[in-house]
Motif scaffolding. Sequence first.
Motif, PDB file in Angstrom:
ATOM      1  N   LEU A  25      43.571  56.768  61.284  1.00 41.10           N
ATOM      2  CA  LEU A  25      44.381  55.790  60.561  1.00 41.10           C
ATOM      3  C   LEU A  25      44.201  54.376  61.122  1.00 41.10           C
ATOM      4  O   LEU A  25      44.119  53.402  60.363  1.00 41.10           O
ATOM      5  CB  LEU A  25      45.854  56.201  60.579  1.00 41.10           C
ATOM      6  CG  LEU A  25      46.195  57.476  59.806  1.00 41.10           C
ATOM      7  CD1 LEU A  25      47.651  57.864  60.023  1.00 41.10           C
ATOM      8  CD2 LEU A  25      45.893  57.296  58.323  1.00 41.10           C
ATOM      9  N   MET A  26      44.119  54.256  62.437  1.00 36.00           N
ATOM     10  CA  MET A  26      43.903  52.943  63.052  1.00 36.00           C
ATOM     11  C   MET A  26      42.524  52.393  62.692  1.00 36.00           C
ATOM     12  O   MET A  26      42.376  51.211  62.381  1.00 36.00           O
ATOM     13  CB  MET A  26      44.081  53.033  64.575  1.00 36.00           C
ATOM     14  CG  MET A  26      45.520  53.195  64.986  1.00 36.00           C
ATOM     15  SD  MET A  26      45.827  53.489  66.757  1.00 36.00           S
ATOM     16  CE  MET A  26      44.599  52.572  67.587  1.00 36.00           C
ATOM     17  N   GLN A  27      41.515  53.239  62.720  1.00 37.08           N
ATOM     18  CA  GLN A  27      40.156  52.821  62.371  1.00 37.08           C
ATOM     19  C   GLN A  27      40.082  52.398  60.910  1.00 37.08           C
ATOM     20  O   GLN A  27      39.425  51.417  60.572  1.00 37.08           O
ATOM     21  CB  GLN A  27      39.175  53.967  62.643  1.00 37.08           C
ATOM     22  CG  GLN A  27      37.737  53.594  62.495  1.00 37.08           C
ATOM     23  CD  GLN A  27      37.248  52.698  63.611  1.00 37.08           C
ATOM     24  OE1 GLN A  27      37.946  52.410  64.581  1.00 37.08           O
ATOM     25  NE2 GLN A  27      36.040  52.220  63.468  1.00 37.08           N
ATOM     26  N   GLU A  28      40.744  53.135  60.023  1.00 41.47           N
ATOM     27  CA  GLU A  28      40.739  52.788  58.601  1.00 41.47           C
ATOM     28  C   GLU A  28      41.393  51.425  58.380  1.00 41.47           C
ATOM     29  O   GLU A  28      40.872  50.595  57.638  1.00 41.47           O
ATOM     30  CB  GLU A  28      41.472  53.846  57.788  1.00 41.47           C
ATOM     31  CG  GLU A  28      41.462  53.525  56.300  1.00 41.47           C
ATOM     32  CD  GLU A  28      42.494  54.299  55.508  1.00 41.47           C
ATOM     33  OE1 GLU A  28      42.290  54.410  54.294  1.00 41.47           O
ATOM     34  OE2 GLU A  28      43.481  54.768  56.096  1.00 41.47           O
ATOM     35  N   ARG A  29      42.503  51.184  59.030  1.00 43.94           N
ATOM     36  CA  ARG A  29      43.194  49.894  58.899  1.00 43.94           C
ATOM     37  C   ARG A  29      42.316  48.754  59.389  1.00 43.94           C
ATOM     38  O   ARG A  29      42.228  47.704  58.751  1.00 43.94           O
ATOM     39  CB  ARG A  29      44.510  49.920  59.667  1.00 43.94           C
ATOM     40  CG  ARG A  29      45.251  48.588  59.607  1.00 43.94           C
ATOM     41  CD  ARG A  29      46.553  48.654  60.325  1.00 43.94           C
ATOM     42  NE  ARG A  29      47.494  49.310  59.433  1.00 43.94           N
ATOM     43  CZ  ARG A  29      48.734  49.573  59.751  1.00 43.94           C
ATOM     44  NH1 ARG A  29      49.191  49.255  60.938  1.00 43.94           N
ATOM     45  NH2 ARG A  29      49.536  50.151  58.892  1.00 43.94           N
ATOM     46  N   GLU A  34      38.639  44.081  58.339  1.00 48.84           N
ATOM     47  CA  GLU A  34      37.329  43.460  58.504  1.00 48.84           C
ATOM     48  C   GLU A  34      36.628  43.275  57.163  1.00 48.84           C
ATOM     49  O   GLU A  34      35.972  42.258  56.935  1.00 48.84           O
ATOM     50  CB  GLU A  34      36.459  44.293  59.446  1.00 48.84           C
ATOM     51  CG  GLU A  34      36.900  44.211  60.889  1.00 48.84           C
ATOM     52  CD  GLU A  34      36.115  45.139  61.805  1.00 48.84           C
ATOM     53  OE1 GLU A  34      35.218  45.863  61.322  1.00 48.84           O
ATOM     54  OE2 GLU A  34      36.410  45.131  63.009  1.00 48.84           O
ATOM     55  N   PHE A  35      36.775  44.230  56.256  1.00 53.39           N
ATOM     56  CA  PHE A  35      36.179  44.105  54.932  1.00 53.39           C
ATOM     57  C   PHE A  35      36.788  42.927  54.183  1.00 53.39           C
ATOM     58  O   PHE A  35      36.079  42.149  53.537  1.00 53.39           O
ATOM     59  CB  PHE A  35      36.376  45.396  54.131  1.00 53.39           C
ATOM     60  CG  PHE A  35      35.833  45.312  52.735  1.00 53.39           C
ATOM     61  CD1 PHE A  35      34.467  45.361  52.514  1.00 53.39           C
ATOM     62  CD2 PHE A  35      36.682  45.177  51.649  1.00 53.39           C
ATOM     63  CE1 PHE A  35      33.958  45.278  51.232  1.00 53.39           C
ATOM     64  CE2 PHE A  35      36.193  45.091  50.369  1.00 53.39           C
ATOM     65  CZ  PHE A  35      34.815  45.135  50.158  1.00 53.39           C
ATOM     66  N   ALA A  36      38.104  42.768  54.279  1.00 53.81           N
ATOM     67  CA  ALA A  36      38.768  41.645  53.605  1.00 53.81           C
ATOM     68  C   ALA A  36      38.291  40.319  54.173  1.00 53.81           C
ATOM     69  O   ALA A  36      38.062  39.359  53.424  1.00 53.81           O
ATOM     70  CB  ALA A  36      40.286  41.775  53.746  1.00 53.81           C
ATOM     71  N   GLN A  37      38.091  40.249  55.485  1.00 57.88           N
ATOM     72  CA  GLN A  37      37.587  39.019  56.098  1.00 57.88           C
ATOM     73  C   GLN A  37      36.167  38.721  55.633  1.00 57.88           C
ATOM     74  O   GLN A  37      35.844  37.577  55.305  1.00 57.88           O
ATOM     75  CB  GLN A  37      37.600  39.131  57.621  1.00 57.88           C
ATOM     76  CG  GLN A  37      38.939  38.879  58.231  1.00 57.88           C
ATOM     77  CD  GLN A  37      38.858  38.865  59.742  1.00 57.88           C
ATOM     78  OE1 GLN A  37      38.188  39.703  60.347  1.00 57.88           O
ATOM     79  NE2 GLN A  37      39.531  37.931  60.348  1.00 57.88           N
ATOM     80  N   MET A  38      35.311  39.728  55.606  1.00 53.66           N
ATOM     81  CA  MET A  38      33.927  39.522  55.174  1.00 53.66           C
ATOM     82  C   MET A  38      33.883  39.090  53.715  1.00 53.66           C
ATOM     83  O   MET A  38      33.103  38.221  53.339  1.00 53.66           O
ATOM     84  CB  MET A  38      33.098  40.787  55.395  1.00 53.66           C
ATOM     85  CG  MET A  38      32.811  41.076  56.846  1.00 53.66           C
ATOM     86  SD  MET A  38      31.641  42.429  57.183  1.00 53.66           S
ATOM     87  CE  MET A  38      32.011  43.627  55.973  1.00 53.66           C
ATOM     88  N   ARG A  39      34.724  39.691  52.900  1.00 54.63           N
ATOM     89  CA  ARG A  39      34.756  39.321  51.484  1.00 54.63           C
ATOM     90  C   ARG A  39      35.194  37.868  51.326  1.00 54.63           C
ATOM     91  O   ARG A  39      34.637  37.125  50.534  1.00 54.63           O
ATOM     92  CB  ARG A  39      35.684  40.250  50.728  1.00 54.63           C
ATOM     93  CG  ARG A  39      35.751  39.937  49.261  1.00 54.63           C
ATOM     94  CD  ARG A  39      36.717  40.844  48.539  1.00 54.63           C
ATOM     95  NE  ARG A  39      37.075  40.258  47.269  1.00 54.63           N
ATOM     96  CZ  ARG A  39      36.729  40.761  46.115  1.00 54.63           C
ATOM     97  NH1 ARG A  39      36.048  41.883  46.055  1.00 54.63           N
ATOM     98  NH2 ARG A  39      37.090  40.167  45.004  1.00 54.63           N
TER      99      ARG A  39
END
Length: 110
Positions: A25-29, A34-39
């Motif tokens: 769960l921590m890794q998924e969060r 990180e995906f939102a930042q890259m986007r």
Amino acid sequence: MLTTVITSIITAFGTALVTALASFLMQERRMRFEFAQMRTEFMAEQVARQLLEHPKWKRRSFEAIKYRLGGFSDEELQKILVRAGAIRFKDSEGKEYWGLIHRNSEALNS
């Protein structure tokens, strides 16, 4: 004796299961963040490129770009501009301008 061994096995299995779930769960969060930042940075690069490809201007002042692409520090915005294919120019007063390298190739020879 057998019940103690079974209890130990169940306890170890339960602990491992809870630990694995918490880790997942921590890794998924973290990956979502990180995906939102890259986007966000990718979209900012696209906007920067579009601003610098406008037919009216070959170069834009850093202030004008920063006004249009708010929410980034100066250093972050400069990195975004470089990733978008831009280079920096400064006038005689030290004012910073940015333009796409392919639209400002003649200025590189001077």
